[in-house]
Write an enzyme that holds these catalytic residues in place. Structure first.
Site, PDB file in Angstrom:
ATOM      1  N   SER A  66       0.740  12.669  13.300  1.00 23.30           N
ATOM      2  CA  SER A  66       0.187  12.860  14.646  1.00 23.30           C
ATOM      3  C   SER A  66       1.078  12.336  15.762  1.00 23.30           C
ATOM      4  O   SER A  66       0.751  12.533  16.937  1.00 23.30           O
ATOM      5  CB  SER A  66      -1.198  12.202  14.741  1.00 23.30           C
ATOM      6  OG  SER A  66      -2.169  13.025  14.133  1.00 23.30           O
ATOM      7  N   LYS A  69       2.038  14.721  18.497  1.00 17.37           N
ATOM      8  CA  LYS A  69       1.300  14.941  19.739  1.00 17.37           C
ATOM      9  C   LYS A  69       2.038  14.404  20.957  1.00 17.37           C
ATOM     10  O   LYS A  69       1.709  14.782  22.090  1.00 17.37           O
ATOM     11  CB  LYS A  69      -0.099  14.344  19.615  1.00 17.37           C
ATOM     12  CG  LYS A  69      -0.951  15.025  18.535  1.00 17.37           C
ATOM     13  CD  LYS A  69      -2.340  14.404  18.433  1.00 17.37           C
ATOM     14  CE  LYS A  69      -3.214  15.163  17.439  1.00 17.37           C
ATOM     15  NZ  LYS A  69      -3.069  14.721  16.056  1.00 17.37           N
ATOM     16  N   SER A 126      -6.783  11.261  18.825  1.00 15.92           N
ATOM     17  CA  SER A 126      -5.834  11.990  17.976  1.00 15.92           C
ATOM     18  C   SER A 126      -6.468  13.285  17.488  1.00 15.92           C
ATOM     19  O   SER A 126      -6.372  13.659  16.321  1.00 15.92           O
ATOM     20  CB  SER A 126      -5.367  11.141  16.788  1.00 15.92           C
ATOM     21  OG  SER A 126      -4.190  11.662  16.221  1.00 15.92           O
TER      22      SER A 126
END
Length: 460
Positions: A66, A69, A126
């Protein structure tokens, strides 16, 4: 680590011959550190200068999870600055976005959110679905946005990075390095300083629910001011952490730990080491993060260590307070901090830096819009009604819906043993006109055992 990166540019041949020895001496704190102290990539850089303060396996291929991102946010910031959309622009949850695996907000298809709220949900929660909503809303299509991500990585010099999706969910083509992630994080602070507060939000408030950030350095490590966590089984627990003290702003990258707790503590130690040293371990020949050269080869797969059978519970992004804790972790050259300094000892409960930030669906806060954003819960299956004692034959068939897959497979035979018992008892008076004794009626019942072989009804 490639020692040629740290050779000074000396004019004389003698200087060139001494350069490798000088580099080895300067790297001694790193090279002499216990091998067991670090097994996965780590990196600390100074944001303003880009100088490397600490590094180990920083150019090794790794799954970013993640932390991807950060690039999704960066491309969105570029679109905002270019005027392609505004923070208040409404973007829509598509079927593809709603189908993303958790962690996610879980809004139903057709729900609209502003770009600003989608960014906050993506960075704090997230949320994988919000990453796709942003990608489709900013890029016009998911493939188009991914192309922008890879083009931006090339512009920034992230030579070891390739993106296959905007959220970091497992994909063999999604790869990066600690070096590249530090370059990206530094670019966010240098190129979009007005967006820095998005990365230090400790929690968001959606209706009555408060959702806290997975970055546990915020409000626990003095000076911590944000960035992003990441986790999939193949990557282990990743973290890009930012902290500021006085006029020094540092970034730490920790990849591949076995728990969220370990990544938090290791990042705290690395940052502390960076703040405590007056310069850097490389002296005047310190390399910049851009000068590091990425390695080739497949990324390390942490699946067996992180999600293997030795774990009692399935690992998750929220695994910050469980799993193996690296409280004894000592970064290279950390000895001067004292033997009793651990990651846990550097963390404390600090006053909240800010209250939870409100987010909402639609153009403005609305309880009705929020309630409508969630799909209705699935209708519960109609349970089979148990047969009560004394019920007559036929009642069970009327109560149980044969079309219900949860209904008993064969409900009708259950009451049969009782009528069978009644028939056996009725056979006695039927035998009396034939002058049969009651004792003779018992053997007469033996040649017809079929009713007696029926399974008795289950306990009620």
């Amino acid at each position: 680590m490639n020692l040629s990166l740290f050779r000074p540019r000396l004019r004389h041949r003698a200087g060139r011959r001494l350069a490798p020895l000088l580099a080895l001496l300067l790297l001694a704190p790193l090279l002499l550190a216990p091998v067991a102290a670090r097994a996965t990539p780590s990196l600390v850089i100074d944001v303003e200068s880009g100088k490397v303060l600490l590094a180990e396996d920083a150019t090794k291929p790794w799954y970013p999870a993640s932390i991807t991102k950060l690039m999704t946010a960066y491309v969105t910031f570029k679109a905002l600055r270019a005027g392609r959309l505004t923070p208040e622009t409404l973007i829509t949850v598509s079927e593809n976005a709603a189908a993303q695996k958790p962690s996610k907000m879980g809004f139903k298809v057709g729900t609209q959110v502003t770009v600003d709220n989608a960014l906050k949900m993506m960075l704090v929660k997230s949320a994988n679905d919000m990453a796709v909503v942003l990608a489709e809303g900013v890029g016009g299509s998911l493939p188009g946005f991914i192309d922008e991500m890879n083009a931006t990585a090339a512009e920034l010099g992230m030579t070891g990075t390739h993106y296959a999706n905007p959220n970091g969910l497992p994909d063999p083509g999604q790869v990066s390095t600690a070096r590249d992630l530090a370059i990206l994080a530094r670019a966010i602070f240098l190129n979009f300083p007005e967006q820095a507060d998005l990365f230090r939000i400790p929690a968001i408030k959606l209706g009555p629910a408060v959702i806290r950030s997975y970055n546990k350095l915020i409000d626990r490590y003095p000076g911590a001011d944000g960035m992003k966590t990441g986790f999939i089984c193949a990557s282990g627990f990743n973290l890009v952490a930012s902290a500021t003290r006085g006029n020094r702003h540092l970034l730490a990258v920790v990849l591949g730990t076995e728990s969220g707790k370990a990544r938090t503590e290791e990042a705290a130690l690395l940052l502390e080491r960076g703040f405590q040293q007056s310069g850097n371990i490389f002296g005047s020949i310190a390399p910049s993060v851009d000068s590091l050269r990425n390695e080739s080869g497949p990324p390390t797969d942490m699946r067996a260590q992180v999600c293997g059978g030795q774990r009692k519970n399935t690992a998750s992004e929220a695994d910050d307070d469980s799993g193996p804790a690296a409280t004894g972790f000592v970064a290279a050259g950390m000895a001067q901090l004292g033997e009793n300094v651990t990651g846990a000892s550097l963390l404390q409960k600090l006053p909240p830096s800010m209250p939870p930030v409100e987010v909402w669906v639609g153009p403005f806060p609305s309880a009705e819009a929020l309630a409508a954003a969630y799909p209705p819960p699935p209708a519960p299956k109609k349970p089979a009604t148990a047969k009560k004692p004394g019920e007559k034959k036929g009642q069970t068939t009327a109560i149980i819906d044969p079309a219900d897959p949860s209904a008993p497979a064969a409900p009708k035979p259950k009451p049969k043993p009782k009528p069978a018992t009644a028939q056996a008892s009725d056979a006695k008076p039927a035998a009396k006109p034939a002058t049969a004794k009651p004792a003779a009626a018992r053997p007469a019942a033996k040649p017809a055992p079929a009713p007696m072989d029926l399974a008795p009804p289950p306990p009620q």
